[in-house]
Scaffold this motif. Structure first.
Motif, short mmCIF file in Angstrom:
data_model
loop_
_atom_site.label_atom_id
_atom_site.label_comp_id
_atom_site.label_asym_id
_atom_site.label_seq_id
_atom_site.Cartn_x
_atom_site.Cartn_y
_atom_site.Cartn_z
N ALA A 189 0.82 -1.22 0.00
CA ALA A 189 0.00 0.00 0.00
C ALA A 189 0.84 1.26 0.00
O ALA A 189 0.32 2.36 -0.18
CB ALA A 189 -0.93 0.00 1.22
N LEU A 190 2.15 1.10 0.21
CA LEU A 190 3.03 2.26 0.25
C LEU A 190 3.48 2.63 -1.16
O LEU A 190 3.73 1.77 -1.99
CB LEU A 190 4.26 1.98 1.11
CG LEU A 190 3.99 1.65 2.58
CD1 LEU A 190 5.29 1.32 3.29
CD2 LEU A 190 3.30 2.81 3.27
N GLY A 191 3.54 3.92 -1.41
CA GLY A 191 3.97 4.39 -2.71
C GLY A 191 3.97 5.90 -2.74
O GLY A 191 3.80 6.55 -1.70
N ALA A 192 4.15 6.46 -3.90
CA ALA A 192 4.23 7.91 -4.04
C ALA A 192 2.98 8.56 -3.50
O ALA A 192 1.86 8.20 -3.87
CB ALA A 192 4.43 8.29 -5.50
N GLY A 193 3.16 9.51 -2.60
CA GLY A 193 2.03 10.26 -2.08
C GLY A 193 1.31 9.60 -0.93
O GLY A 193 0.27 10.10 -0.49
N THR A 194 1.82 8.48 -0.41
CA THR A 194 1.17 7.83 0.71
C THR A 194 1.49 8.55 2.02
O THR A 194 2.65 8.84 2.30
CB THR A 194 1.60 6.35 0.84
OG1 THR A 194 1.28 5.65 -0.36
CG2 THR A 194 0.91 5.68 2.01
N LEU A 195 0.47 8.85 2.79
CA LEU A 195 0.62 9.43 4.12
C LEU A 195 0.29 8.37 5.15
O LEU A 195 -0.82 7.84 5.17
CB LEU A 195 -0.31 10.63 4.29
CG LEU A 195 -0.44 11.21 5.70
CD1 LEU A 195 0.89 11.72 6.22
CD2 LEU A 195 -1.49 12.32 5.73
#
Length: 294
Positions: A189-195
């Motif tokens: 679920a982690l990737g560019a733009g993940t908070l």
């Protein structure tokens, strides 16, 4: 105004840095003669503490006492006068602050307002493709209120055995939809733009699954509510990949700014509080430096 007499309570509480932060703020504000200490209080013991220490003017409340603090503010504790609670405490169903006011106790949740300010700082840095909340306990409820105030309406919830009923009821009340993930599903679920907002103990992050190495962490933003045992392997991985990381010490300092104002009527700066901490700790948590040596 009388000199503040305050205490941080919880179980455990020996690790708390709140006394150093509050004392530094009082000194910067010119409030002499105050007293701030720690006291271990087990679940169910908060009302008895207040009855036995009538000179207290304020409390910083940690786990597992936040629900009891709210009940005291509501006037639900026999023998104690409650004069109300702020909206954040009512929404999160827990208070981290008790202040003597108008002959009774006022309950507040400064975690929510502090998280809201920190999240605002993260959200303006760039578009957020996904919000991930880790945990569903009391701190997660405060984080959910803050996220909703920042306009977040959908998130992924990372829990081991399903979300707690109180968290689900709050999310429904706030109109925040969610889907549940297990910790092993988080790397995907982690990737560019993940908070990521983590509210679980740092020990929960000691296990590093194989999938984390393949995740693009370079634009992940990670806000942690914990500061003991810092940095844990996941936060370190995000930081070394170029992602943005804030430890729970940032949250502790930010919420203490609001607490000091509630307890004294005077608002300190963040820098006022940081002077109470040693330079090596500030460096470890990437909070800059002060003139105080370790």
């Amino acid at each position: 105004m009388q000199s503040p007499r305050a205490v941080v309570v919880g179980d455990p509480v020996e690790h708390s840095l709140s006394p150093q932060l509050h004392r530094a703020a009082w000194a910067a504000l010119g409030l002499g003669g105050g007293h701030y200490d720690r006291q271990r209080v087990e679940a169910g013991g908060l009302a008895a503490l207040l009855a036995g220490r009538p000179g207290l003017t304020g409390l910083s409340v940690t786990m597992p006492l936040k629900g009891e603090a709210l009940a005291i503010g509501r006037g639900e504790a026999p023998g104690l006068v409650g004069v109300g609670a702020d909206e954040a405490a009512e929404q999160a169903q827990g208070a981290n602050t008790l202040v003597r006011r108008d002959g009774g106790w006022w309950a507040a949740n400064t975690d929510v307002t502090a998280l809201e300010r920190l999240l605002d700082g993260f959200l303006v840095e760039g578009p957020t493709a996904r919000v991930v909340l880790v945990g569903s306990g009391a701190t997660a409820r405060s984080a959910t209120v803050a996220l909703a105030r920042c306009g977040v309406q959908e998130l992924s919830l990372v829990v081991r055995r399903g979300a707690r009923r109180e968290w689900i009821e709050l999310a429904d009340l706030l109109g925040v939809t969610h889907r549940c993930l297990t910790p092993d599903e988080l790397p995907a679920a982690l990737g560019a733009g993940t908070l990521v907002v983590s509210t679980v103990p740092t020990a929960a992050w000691e296990h590093v699954p194989d999938g984390l190495a393949a995740a693009d962490l370079s634009r992940v933003r990670w806000l942690d509510a914990q500061y003991g045992g810092w940095p844990h392997p996941w936060a370190a991985a995000v930081a070394s990949a170029g992602g943005r990381v804030l430890s729970g010490l940032s949250l502790l300092v930010e919420q203490a700014v609001d607490q000091v104002e509630l307890m004294t009527g005077h608002r300190p700066t963040r820098e006022d509080l940081l002077t109470g901490l040693p330079a090596d700790l500030l460096t470890l948590h990437d909070l800059g430096s002060t003139t105080k040596e370790s």
